[in-house]
Design a protein around this motif. Structure first.
Motif, mmCIF file in Angstrom:
data_model
loop_
_atom_site.group_PDB
_atom_site.id
_atom_site.type_symbol
_atom_site.label_atom_id
_atom_site.label_comp_id
_atom_site.label_asym_id
_atom_site.label_seq_id
_atom_site.Cartn_x
_atom_site.Cartn_y
_atom_site.Cartn_z
ATOM 1 N N SER A 1 0.869 -1.158 0.127
ATOM 2 C CA SER A 1 0.014 0.100 0.082
ATOM 3 C C SER A 1 0.914 1.173 0.041
ATOM 4 O O SER A 1 1.925 1.177 0.690
ATOM 5 C CB SER A 1 -0.712 0.201 1.283
ATOM 6 N N PRO A 2 0.589 2.296 -0.555
ATOM 7 C CA PRO A 2 1.151 3.526 -0.514
ATOM 8 C C PRO A 2 1.229 4.076 0.755
ATOM 9 O O PRO A 2 0.273 3.911 1.677
ATOM 10 C CB PRO A 2 0.421 4.465 -1.575
ATOM 11 N N ALA A 3 2.417 5.029 1.028
ATOM 12 C CA ALA A 3 2.570 5.435 2.210
ATOM 13 C C ALA A 3 1.527 6.471 2.526
ATOM 14 O O ALA A 3 1.144 7.161 1.530
ATOM 15 C CB ALA A 3 4.009 6.290 2.120
ATOM 16 N N PRO A 4 1.046 6.643 3.519
ATOM 17 C CA PRO A 4 -0.086 7.992 4.091
ATOM 18 C C PRO A 4 0.582 9.175 3.610
ATOM 19 O O PRO A 4 1.839 9.331 3.728
ATOM 20 C CB PRO A 4 -0.252 7.561 5.454
ATOM 21 N N LEU A 5 -0.323 9.960 3.011
ATOM 22 C CA LEU A 5 0.123 11.473 2.877
ATOM 23 C C LEU A 5 0.273 12.213 4.383
ATOM 24 O O LEU A 5 -0.357 11.986 5.408
ATOM 25 C CB LEU A 5 -1.038 12.153 2.013
ATOM 26 N N GLU A 6 1.276 13.116 4.191
ATOM 27 C CA GLU A 6 1.499 14.040 5.279
ATOM 28 C C GLU A 6 0.437 15.051 5.388
ATOM 29 O O GLU A 6 -0.534 15.198 4.466
ATOM 30 C CB GLU A 6 2.868 15.068 4.763
ATOM 31 N N PRO A 7 0.139 15.462 6.796
ATOM 32 C CA PRO A 7 -0.900 16.276 6.979
ATOM 33 C C PRO A 7 -1.357 17.418 5.943
ATOM 34 O O PRO A 7 -2.046 17.672 5.419
ATOM 35 C CB PRO A 7 -0.769 16.753 8.546
ATOM 36 N N GLN A 8 0.129 18.164 5.738
ATOM 37 C CA GLN A 8 -0.092 19.182 4.734
ATOM 38 C C GLN A 8 -0.446 18.912 3.390
ATOM 39 O O GLN A 8 -1.274 19.648 2.667
ATOM 40 C CB GLN A 8 1.356 19.772 4.500
ATOM 41 N N GLU A 9 -0.184 17.639 3.000
ATOM 42 C CA GLU A 9 -0.459 17.317 1.440
ATOM 43 C C GLU A 9 -2.153 16.895 1.683
ATOM 44 O O GLU A 9 -2.608 16.963 0.699
ATOM 45 C CB GLU A 9 0.241 16.082 1.177
ATOM 46 N N ARG A 10 -2.547 16.218 2.745
ATOM 47 C CA ARG A 10 -3.889 16.289 2.944
ATOM 48 C C ARG A 10 -4.754 17.492 2.864
ATOM 49 O O ARG A 10 -5.914 17.670 2.224
ATOM 50 C CB ARG A 10 -4.318 15.318 4.002
ATOM 51 N N VAL A 11 -4.396 18.479 3.412
ATOM 52 C CA VAL A 11 -4.989 19.876 3.549
ATOM 53 C C VAL A 11 -5.003 20.421 2.391
ATOM 54 O O VAL A 11 -6.256 20.700 1.754
ATOM 55 C CB VAL A 11 -4.243 20.707 4.507
ATOM 56 N N ARG A 12 -3.807 20.185 1.531
ATOM 57 C CA ARG A 12 -3.868 20.645 0.051
ATOM 58 C C ARG A 12 -4.841 20.088 -0.830
ATOM 59 O O ARG A 12 -5.829 20.646 -1.493
ATOM 60 C CB ARG A 12 -2.469 20.763 -0.410
ATOM 61 N N ALA A 13 -4.912 18.765 -0.610
ATOM 62 C CA ALA A 13 -5.690 17.737 -1.434
ATOM 63 C C ALA A 13 -7.226 18.233 -1.298
ATOM 64 O O ALA A 13 -8.203 18.164 -1.933
ATOM 65 C CB ALA A 13 -5.665 16.410 -1.213
ATOM 66 N N LEU A 14 -7.720 18.404 0.160
ATOM 67 C CA LEU A 14 -8.977 18.701 0.411
ATOM 68 C C LEU A 14 -9.482 20.036 -0.190
ATOM 69 O O LEU A 14 -10.631 20.279 -0.679
ATOM 70 C CB LEU A 14 -9.077 18.452 1.887
ATOM 71 N N LEU A 15 -8.565 21.045 0.260
ATOM 72 C CA LEU A 15 -9.157 22.330 0.136
ATOM 73 C C LEU A 15 -8.896 22.520 -1.495
ATOM 74 O O LEU A 15 -9.595 23.561 -1.967
ATOM 75 C CB LEU A 15 -8.210 23.305 0.706
ATOM 76 N N SER A 16 -8.306 21.701 -2.196
ATOM 77 C CA SER A 16 -8.313 21.782 -3.859
ATOM 78 C C SER A 16 -9.329 20.981 -4.293
ATOM 79 O O SER A 16 -9.453 20.904 -5.545
ATOM 80 C CB SER A 16 -6.890 21.529 -4.008
ATOM 81 N N ARG A 17 -10.264 20.316 -3.528
ATOM 82 C CA ARG A 17 -11.047 19.344 -4.321
ATOM 83 C C ARG A 17 -12.346 19.942 -5.038
ATOM 84 O O ARG A 17 -12.835 20.994 -4.267
ATOM 85 C CB ARG A 17 -11.551 18.559 -3.098
ATOM 86 N N GLU A 18 -12.593 19.571 -6.233
ATOM 87 C CA GLU A 18 -13.423 20.262 -7.097
ATOM 88 C C GLU A 18 -14.899 19.118 -6.994
ATOM 89 O O GLU A 18 -14.638 18.066 -6.657
ATOM 90 C CB GLU A 18 -13.163 20.434 -8.303
ATOM 91 N N SER A 19 -15.832 19.915 -7.057
ATOM 92 C CA SER A 19 -17.155 18.970 -7.015
ATOM 93 C C SER A 19 -18.196 19.809 -8.030
ATOM 94 O O SER A 19 -18.060 20.635 -8.339
ATOM 95 C CB SER A 19 -17.743 18.963 -5.728
ATOM 96 N N SER A 20 -19.141 18.966 -8.171
ATOM 97 C CA SER A 20 -20.040 19.587 -9.014
ATOM 98 C C SER A 20 -20.869 20.572 -8.536
ATOM 99 O O SER A 20 -21.356 20.356 -6.991
ATOM 100 C CB SER A 20 -21.365 18.303 -9.348
ATOM 101 N N PRO A 21 -21.129 21.623 -9.022
ATOM 102 C CA PRO A 21 -21.822 22.907 -8.511
ATOM 103 C C PRO A 21 -23.259 22.418 -7.823
ATOM 104 O O PRO A 21 -23.947 21.809 -8.321
ATOM 105 C CB PRO A 21 -22.109 23.900 -9.422
#
Length: 593
Positions: free
Chosen positions: A2-22
């Motif tokens: 399994s891939p190594a878990p993401l660092e907290p800052q990487e998780r923050v970036r991924a979550l705050l950059s998440r796009e979704s359907s309007p």
């Protein structure tokens, strides 16, 4: 494996950059926005609705409780697990906002950082690309608003506005030590009022650069609104011209007008009423908190009710105008005014906040005592080097230099203080600015080729200040700027910088300050590239002011001294009789890089 878990800052970036359907707004059977039922994380997040803000802050409080239960990496992981779960379950904007509040206000959260708006939401900072009307047209025509698109759509400007409800939520942010409680910092209302007023001053200065009239406050809720705006952004509907604000189910235009009239009456009379009981307005915060509205409102426990005595006038203006879309629009999407990250793109943002600022200024102008700048420290900033009657706004002690014109100025180890003292002090103390090859009376702005945003040619300023006392003085150096055409309007002076300096006994000091360190950028969050107004190609005349005040004086009063009325019978120019302040005319040219 399994891939190594993401660092907290990487998780923050991924979550705050998440796009979704309007997410469309909830609609009634008649296809009208239904906004006043119980809020849900599955609905579209509207931060300007008090009920939505309360729910989002409750989620931020949950994040803080999780971090408190397991301090350190384990707690951060639990917060991010919960944020990701909530983001996946409904409109992710609720979780994004709550996470940003956690990062801004919780000790564990401050170990993380929020990516810039252009990185976390590139789809929200795209230029609208609206075709410009000919520059030969009448600047008062509605279509001319497109000339200011590059300013309003600047990603740094929108990030600045987007930070306000995170740093200073209306309800107050959760207390990290006791998340069920809310904290509202002292001076919050005055600071926010000053931030909005400064934004309006800069916007109207940009309009002046194009020969356009100042922003007209949007205080008539019945008249058609000529300014159309189509951001061209996913998730937002355009607003065609000629629409008038219309009723929403549960909140009508007359409801809004009633609360406008009560606030203007309070500003004029100096009294806020709760039932039959009057409250004398002694501080701007009382009126600002009531207009916003928040727990400091005179309405007390009814502060979050848009139909309370004074309602939530400021926020509901965003909601009413943000829901002003074409009648035939069936998408259920609102306009950009409903989101803090996009609201400043719309010309109506400035018309609305000019209206709100007029309410606050009506009280300030009527009930605050005038400013008194006579109590400055015993220092001298010269107005002129000659004798007799001196020309106005020609101080020889305000010196501006392009970095490129300073020998060695671009070197990483350049000592600006030492260079300034050797160049402008000592034997050169009585030399006028034109005698210095590096000195300039004009500054330059340009449109950056990368990013297409406004920027300016780097410069430093130097101030010559004489300590008139035989002992050390600690002072605050304050720097302001105003278009010459607006210089007698206190609301149009733009704060540029504020910093401390220690003057040695009887010193003729040369004070070096890079423009890149401006406090308005580093302390107030104003975008660095917009430090200077655009100006004009042929040059636009501005007035540069430096004021020396005691070290601690009025540090808690944002906007000093222009937050108070001018003394009766005086002009702002009359301040120049004081030895501790001076002005100098400068020109700002908008050049082709």
């Amino acid at each position: 494996m399994s891939p190594a878990p993401l660092e907290p800052q990487e998780r923050v970036r991924a979550l705050l950059s998440r796009e979704s359907s309007p997410t469309p707004l909830p609609m009634t059977a008649r296809r009208e926005p239904s906004l006043f039922g119980p809020p849900s994380l599955q609905q579209r997040f509207l931060p300007f609705l008090p009920s939505h803000l309360q729910l989002a802050l409750s989620l931020a409080a949950r994040f803080m409780a999780l971090a408190n239960a397991r301090p350190g990496e384990e707690g951060l992981a639990a917060v991010l697990d919960e944020a990701e779960r909530q983001a996946a379950a409904g409109d992710p904007e609720w979780a994004k906002y709550a996470l940003r509040v956690f990062i801004a206000h919780h000790p564990e959260g401050r170990r993380l950082s929020v990516p810039p708006l252009r990185e976390r939401a590139p789809h929200q900072v795209l230029p609208s690309g609206r075709p410009e009307v000919p520059r030969k047209g009448n600047p008062g025509t509605p279509g001319a608003e497109v000339w200011l698109d590059s300013f309003r759509e600047d990603s740094g400007l929108n990030e600045h506005v987007d930070a306000w409800p995170v740093l200073y939520p209306a309800e107050g942010h959760p207390d990290p030590a006791s998340p069920e409680r809310r904290l509202r910092p002292e001076g919050r209302a005055e600071l926010l009022a000053s931030l909005r007023q400064q934004l309006l001053a800069r916007y109207d200065t940009e309009r002046l650069g194009f020969g356009m009239p100042r922003t007209v406050p949007l205080q008539d809720y019945a008249s058609p609104i000529n300014e159309a705006y189509d951001a061209g952004l996913p998730g937002f509907a355009p607003r065609p011209p000629g629409l008038s604000p219309r009723d929403l189910p549960g909140y009508g235009v007359t409801d809004h007008a009633m609360r406008r009239d009560r606030l203007f009456t309070a500003a004029s009379s100096g009294l806020l009423w709760r039932g039959e009981t009057p409250t004398v307005i002694e501080h701007l915060a009382q009126l600002a908190d009531t207009a916003e509205s928040n727990p400091g409102s005179v309405d007390g426990e009814a502060w979050a009710d848009p139909l309370g005595p004074h309602g939530a006038h400021q926020q509901m203006g965003h909601v009413l105008l943000g829901c002003l879309t074409a009648p035939q629009d069936k998408t259920g999407l609102p306009g950009v005014l409903t989101s803090p990250a996009t609201a400043a793109r719309d010309p109506l943002f400035y018309r609305w906040h000019r209206h709100v600022d007029d309410i606050l200024d009506a009280w300030q102008s009527t009930h605050l005592p005038p400013y008194d700048v006579s109590g400055g420290p015993q220092v001298l900033v010269r107005k002129w080097l000659g004798e007799g009657i001196y020309p106005a706004h020609q101080s020889p002690d305000i010196l501006l230099c392009f970095i490129k014109d300073i020998p060695g100025g671009t070197s990483p180890d350049f000592d600006g203080q030492r260079w300034g003292e050797a160049t402008f002090g000592g034997d050169y103390w009585t030399s006028p600015p034109p005698s210095f090859r590096a000195s300039t009376h004009a500054l330059n702005t340009f449109m950056a080729q990368q990013g297409g945003h406004l920027s300016y040619e780097p410069f430093h300023y130097f101030f010559r200040v004489e300590n008139l006392l035989p002992h050390e003085q600690k002072v605050t150096v304050r720097v302001y700027l105003a278009a010459d055409a607006f210089a007698e309007d206190r609301r149009m002076w733009m704060e540029m910088d504020r910093f401390h300096h220690t003057l040695r006994p009887s010193e003729q000091a040369v004070i070096f300050r890079p423009a890149s360190l401006a406090s308005v950028v580093h302390e107030r969050g104003w975008p660095a590239n917009l430090l200077l107004p655009r100006g004009r190609r042929e040059g636009m005349l501005f007035r540069f002011m430096v004021m020396i005040t005691p070290w601690e004086e009025r540090e808690q009063e944002p906007g000093y001294p222009f937050n108070r009325p001018v003394p009766p019978g005086q002009r702002i120019a009359d301040m120049l009789t004081q030895p501790h302040l001076a002005t100098r005319n400068i020109w700002i040219h908008h050049v082709t890089p």
